[in-house]
Scaffold this active site. Structure first.
Site, PDB file in Angstrom:
ATOM      1  N   ARG A 531       0.829  -1.204   0.000  1.00 56.85           N
ATOM      2  CA  ARG A 531       0.000   0.000   0.000  1.00 56.85           C
ATOM      3  C   ARG A 531       0.861   1.251   0.000  1.00 56.85           C
ATOM      4  O   ARG A 531       1.919   1.292   0.607  1.00 56.85           O
ATOM      5  CB  ARG A 531      -0.875   0.043   1.260  1.00 56.85           C
ATOM      6  N   SER A 592       7.735  -5.272   6.863  1.00 60.97           N
ATOM      7  CA  SER A 592       7.465  -6.308   7.870  1.00 60.97           C
ATOM      8  C   SER A 592       8.265  -7.580   7.636  1.00 60.97           C
ATOM      9  O   SER A 592       7.708  -8.657   7.447  1.00 60.97           O
ATOM     10  CB  SER A 592       5.982  -6.639   7.884  1.00 60.97           C
ATOM     11  N   ASP A 646       5.761  -3.759  11.347  1.00 59.87           N
ATOM     12  CA  ASP A 646       4.317  -3.567  11.585  1.00 59.87           C
ATOM     13  C   ASP A 646       3.984  -3.501  13.077  1.00 59.87           C
ATOM     14  O   ASP A 646       3.040  -2.835  13.480  1.00 59.87           O
ATOM     15  CB  ASP A 646       3.500  -4.672  10.900  1.00 59.87           C
TER      16      ASP A 646
END
Length: 903
Positions: A531, A592, A646
């Site tokens: 994203r 992550s 994350d």
């Protein structure tokens, strides 16, 4: 005579009588509705005491599955005798069990004598029976058929509520009849006979009609008295303490109508039968349908019609005033078509009446009307039970077998036909098959006993198998202490390499304080989707816009250059769409994957996970790789200020809502945690002042063997088949990627022990990952009807019975509870360390949490919180669910960095 019938019935008095005895369909619908209400009233703890239908729990929680075997004793207390049986089951689907029985006549005075004498007599019968048959001196389980209304609190615990049927022994009401029988048996020195189960005849009927693969879930007894029972969802049986699975409920429906709810069905004839009975005003439903009363109802109709000069003109009818001169057996014979007229004539002549052809015909019509009414009222009751079952199982349609034991059903062909067809009209959503019962009381009692023994043996097997997965308080305290030790090792400069918990510094030095302002870009790379976001932080909160881009597998597994080029192309595309090309915005990068951070904007990739394998990246600084790609693509407006994982992103985005949030936790496909540590304790980074967020990488806790005691063979089996065997051991006990697999291995072991799916091999269960963790979440949903659990298992091609479904649910609960408790032990180590670091007696702290397992599982968060309270009593911990930690969190790290960099 049949052709001339219409003319015969033209007498208005006879027509009136027949009409009074006919119950139209609309009225039957109303009766069914009231029966449903009465059932609900009896089942509910609030209204049970006022209910006429007692809806008594029987503690029979399972139907025969055909594997029951062995010798069982049964003793049955009857109206005038005691029957003893030995039933031998062969475990072959219960086809044709071997039955030996003996009947002992009961001395007349026993029924009204002392309770002790009654039970001594029963025990003597058992003793004599056993002396007469060769029985090996092993333990003999005994089932006791006791056809009186009892308050049961277990299969082998039952207090007599009240005597009926002419019994009135002293000192028994309110006492446990199982105990009384066992004491009497012990007096006879039959120390190898154990009373295992007590039941009434209705339950026995249901149990004998269950054959392998075709369970019978409802039973109906219509004999001298009447009753019914059915398998209910256990959570609806509020008077019992058992909350999962099913339980057979004895409705005691003979009492239905004692509160006036049958007033529109009762005729003056019924009122007279009731007044002359031994218990006026009680058991109103029974007095309309049981064979004890049908002869009496007919007698009162005939008496009334004779008084109105509509029958037996010229005969003396005084004989009809005598109770019981007409037997139900005669009523049934007269109702039958063929020889009914002749039977009517002979029955009436025996009474000294001189009936005409017309009289015989009218009497036959009245007998038929009374028997038909009994059948349609039974149908209304049965329809109420079926509709209740269908609704409580949340089914649109239900197929069910109903065991019927009835003099009326056997002695009268029409009774069964009417019962079947009217039930179909009143409960069209249920397809019921009526099965005539063979010796429901004897064989059925043996079945109840055998099922109880099978369940007890299975319970022992299940507990033995699940025991290694149950963690005691002491176990969890040990895990907490081990985690604390590994944390200390991981923080030390010298000892860091010896720890299984990496304790990586993140260079994030503070959480948001609310003064952050500005526009920031964020990237979130942690899987196949990636994203790009723009995050605007203003006084009145945060606004975000984002776009999801796919990373093709070829790019994930190609070269590093191609991967980072693709990422830059996506950023450019996003900036164009958002009109951001002319601004240089600070960028936060959520990455992550395990990294060694050397600064807030320096992170060296330690290893790829989650299906990535792009070449030339491991050992490189990912921010540097991103900047190089930007130069290759001539994209110069990129200012990367922070790279975070994350877990840290989750902590930061929750800290924006709640300043007390200083811990991040992820429990999803994988698991990890981070927290704010005092700089003076971080030996791997220069500097003593303030705090720094530490990314624990706790999924690897135990990789050095320190948790080996807690690994069960199920965990070993799961670990061996993963791509990283021996690694991420803690994660494999807790996270969503593995719980379903652990459950699958436990189920396989239960099948092997022949406790699950009747021990039948389940090829489908051999398939890896067939059992998704989301199945666990669904199966454990509170109040989910067992039918739904069965449906989930059937989707997996597992043919599960109700018991199987309960067992699968128990396995899921065990595995997910352990995961939540282990997670709590890890978290307890973290909060306790923070409390001690700060020298506080009490610490109040918030944990930002993300991850599908935590968010979707119905009990994980409560179980986690409960255990955490236990293990860290001096910490008040609030768990806050993160909304979009990875995107918003990265931007906030960038925002805090920019705030601190300001002069």
């Amino acid at each position: 005579g049949a052709a001339a019938q219409p003319a015969l019935t033209s007498r208005p008095q006879v027509q009136r009588a027949l009409l009074a005895l006919t119950v139209p369909l609309e009225t039957l619908q109303v009766v069914k509705g009231r029966m449903l209400q009465a059932m609900r009233k009896g089942l509910s703890r609030q209204t049970h005491a006022q209910a006429n239908m007692r809806m008594l729990p029987t503690y029979i929680c399972s139907l025969p599955d055909g594997t029951e075997k062995g010798d069982l004793l049964v003793v049955e207390l009857c109206q005038s005798h005691v029957r003893t049986l030995r039933v031998t089951l062969s475990g072959n689907g219960n086809q044709s069990p071997e039955v030996v029985y003996k009947i002992f006549d009961m001395p007349g005075d026993i029924k009204q004598g002392k309770g002790e004498a009654l039970f001594d007599f029963i025990a003597q019968c058992v003793c004599q029976f056993l002396a007469g048959i060769s029985s090996p001196q092993q333990r003999l389980p005994l089932g006791f058929v006791f056809p009186f209304s009892c308050r049961q609190t277990g299969l082998d615990k039952a207090e007599l509520i009240s005597w009926s049927k002419g019994f009135s022994c002293s000192d028994v009401e309110g006492k446990d009849v199982v105990q009384l029988l066992q004491s009497a048996i012990n007096k006879q020195e039959l120390c190898h006979v154990d009373v295992v189960a007590l039941m009434n005849d209705t339950v026995g009927t249901m149990m004998t009609c269950s054959t392998e693969g075709e369970p019978c879930e409802v039973a109906l007894v219509v004999g001298t008295s009447t009753n019914s029972c059915f398998m209910a969802e256990a959570q609806q049986v509020e008077m019992a303490e058992k909350a999962s699975g099913q339980m057979c409920v004895n409705t005691e429906w003979g009492y239905f109508g004692d509160d006036g709810s049958l007033s529109d069905v009762l005729t003056p004839y019924d009122q007279r039968v009731d007044q002359e009975s031994a218990n006026p005003g009680e058991k109103r439903f029974e007095k309309l349908v049981a064979s004890l009363y049908l002869g009496e109802i007919v007698r009162h109709v005939l008496t009334a019609l004779a008084a109105e000069k509509a029958l037996f003109i010229g005969s003396s009818v005084a004989v009809l005033r005598t109770k019981d001169v007409l037997k139900t057996q005669q009523v049934l014979e007269i109702s039958n078509n063929e020889e009914g007229m002749a039977k009517a004539r002979s029955a009436l002549e025996v009474l000294g009446l001189q009936p005409s052809e017309q009289d015989c015909c009218r009497v036959q019509q009245i007998c038929r009307a009374v028997v038909s009414r009994a059948a349609v009222l039974c149908a209304a009751g049965l329809a109420a039970i079926l509709s209740h079952m269908c609704q409580s199982r949340e089914l649109e349609q239900m197929v069910v077998n109903v065991g019927v034991d009835s003099k009326l059903y056997r002695g009268h062909s029409r009774f069964g036909e009417i019962l079947q067809s009217v039930t179909g009209l009143l409960a069209p959503e249920c397809k019921a098959t009526l099965l005539p019962s063979v010796d429901g009381t004897g064989r059925g009692a043996a079945m109840v006993t055998a099922v109880a023994l099978r369940l007890a043996a299975q319970r022992r097997e299940v507990e033995q198998l699940l025991a290694p997965l149950w963690l005691s308080r002491a176990d969890l305290e040990r895990v907490q202490a081990l985690m604390r030790r590994e944390m200390e090792l991981g923080l030390g400069r010298e000892s860091n390499a010896d720890s299984s918990v990496r304790m990586l510094p993140t260079y994030v030095r503070g959480t948001p304080d609310g003064t952050e302002r500005g526009e920031f870009l964020a990237l979130d790379l942690g899987g196949t989707n990636f994203r790009v976001l723009v995050v605007r932080v203003a006084q009145d909160g945060i606004r975000m816009a984002s776009e999801i881009y796919i990373i093709p597998t070829t790019v994930m597994q190609g070269t590093g250059e191609a991967l980072f080029d693709h990422i830059i192309e996506c950023i450019v595309d996003f900036q164009l769409k958002q009109n951001l090309m002319d601004q240089i915005l600070p960028l936060g990068f959520t990455f992550s994957f395990p990294c060694q951070q050397l600064g807030l904007d320096k992170a060296v990739l330690l290893s790829w996970t989650k299906g990535f394998s792009a070449s030339g990246c491991v050992g490189q600084d990912v921010v540097h790789l991103l900047r190089e790609a930007a130069q290759r693509k001539q994209h110069l407006g990129l200012k990367v200020v922070a790279v975070v994982n994350d877990t840290v992103g989750t902590m930061m985005s929750c800290a924006y809502e709640d300043p007390k949030c200083e811990i991040g936790l992820i429990v999803g496909t994988g698991t990890n945690a981070c927290y704010m540590e005092e700089m003076e304790n971080v030996g791997t980074v220069e500097g003593e002042q303030g705090r720094m967020c530490i990314n624990m990488e706790w999924g690897a806790f135990g990789d050095n063997g320190c948790l080996d005691d807690f690994f069960t063979n199920f965990d070993q089996l799961v670990d061996e088949k993963t791509i990283n065997a021996g690694k991420q051991r803690f994660e494999k006990l807790i996270s969503g990627m593995y719980l379903g697999e652990i459950v699958r291995h436990v189920l396989l072991a239960l099948v092997e022990k022949q406790v699950l799916f009747r021990g039948k091999p389940c090829p489908k269960l051999q398939t890896r990952d067939i059992f998704q963790t989301k199945c666990l979440s669904t199966i454990e949903t509170d109040g989910l009807a067992l039918q739904k659990v069965r449906a989930i298992l059937q989707d997996l091609e597992l043919q599960a019975s109700f018991e199987d479904s309960i067992l699968v649910r128990e396995v899921c609960q065990t595995v997910s509870l352990r995961a939540a408790q282990l997670c709590a032990a890890g978290l307890a180590a973290v909060v306790e360390k923070m409390r001690e670091n700060r020298g506080l007696a009490q610490l109040a702290v918030t944990v930002g949490v993300d991850g599908t397992l935590y968010k979707m599982h119905p009990h994980f968060s409560q179980n986690l919180q409960k255990m955490l309270q236990d293990l860290a009593p001096n910490c008040t911990v609030t768990l806050l669910q993160s909304e979009d930690g990875s995107g918003k969190g990265a931007a906030l790290v960038a925002a805090v960095a920019c705030r601190e960099a300001e002069p």
